[in-house]
Scaffold this motif. Sequence first.
Motif, mmCIF file in Angstrom:
data_model
loop_
_atom_site.group_PDB
_atom_site.id
_atom_site.type_symbol
_atom_site.label_atom_id
_atom_site.label_comp_id
_atom_site.label_asym_id
_atom_site.label_seq_id
_atom_site.Cartn_x
_atom_site.Cartn_y
_atom_site.Cartn_z
ATOM 1 N N THR A 5 0.902 -1.211 0.013
ATOM 2 C CA THR A 5 0.117 -0.094 0.102
ATOM 3 C C THR A 5 0.596 1.264 -0.054
ATOM 4 O O THR A 5 0.222 2.249 0.203
ATOM 5 N N PHE A 14 -4.028 2.465 -3.404
ATOM 6 C CA PHE A 14 -5.623 1.664 -3.200
ATOM 7 C C PHE A 14 -6.449 2.683 -2.669
ATOM 8 O O PHE A 14 -6.205 3.422 -1.939
ATOM 9 N N GLN A 17 -10.297 -0.891 -0.154
ATOM 10 C CA GLN A 17 -9.351 -2.029 -0.458
ATOM 11 C C GLN A 17 -8.326 -1.926 0.684
ATOM 12 O O GLN A 17 -7.729 -3.179 0.664
ATOM 13 N N ASN A 62 -9.939 -4.073 3.353
ATOM 14 C CA ASN A 62 -9.929 -5.722 3.102
ATOM 15 C C ASN A 62 -8.549 -6.243 3.357
ATOM 16 O O ASN A 62 -8.658 -7.347 3.835
#
Length: 250
Positions: free
Chosen positions: A29, A35, A39, A42
């Motif tokens: 990330t 993202f 997202q 998750n």
Amino acid sequence: SAFLKALGWSLLHSLWQMGVLWLLYIILTSNGKRFQSRQRFNLSLLFIVAGSIAFLFTLIYQCYQGTESLIIYQQSSEIDTTASSFSTLFLQIVPFLESALPLLASAYLFAVSLLSVRLYRQYFFSHTLITSGLKKISPELRMFLAELAQRFSIKKKIRIGLSDLVSTPLTVGFWKPVILLPIAAVNQLSLQQTEAIILHELNHIKQNDYLINLFVACLDILLFFNPFSRLLTGNIIRERENSCDDMVLQ
């Protein structure tokens, strides 16, 4: 004693296991810059579940292995002085850990028991909110909620009310969710601002965040000692709210 030692080793192994997962999250990330918020939510949820499964599998493996949790491979013909010194130091540390692990595991089980009782009390108190001091909200807002629920294809019956026992908007329940709005806050908001709050809470219901919250709370108790687990839990809470705010803004 064998179980407590196995649990102790599993606690220690969990530190590097969750550390690897946290590092992987940071890389994927770009430290939370890549993202969308949902997202990232998750991904954090996936990693904390993976870390919990790794912890449980390590515990099962250690129980089968007995008290022998580390295997040292030595080739006497190829050991130099530095390696020999390291092995000697390592062999001195392991007996100390073996004797301390049952105490560490016992303290862990005691803390898990206290945290479980606290979680149950919080869960019980949250459900008393929907039966104590709940006041009706204006018909306009109830119609607004019904229209949005239909637009979101939510078939659950959703209730909404005002409460003087809460200081922030929240949703309680999974099968029959109830949106609670603090009276003090709603009295100072415009109709459009209140509708935005309702939309935020409705998105929590659509994404089943209440049930996920309970699940994450249980995992948080299981790995309460692990700083990397706490970082992932913080990500889950932060990105969950960010995703709902993003939907409201859209």
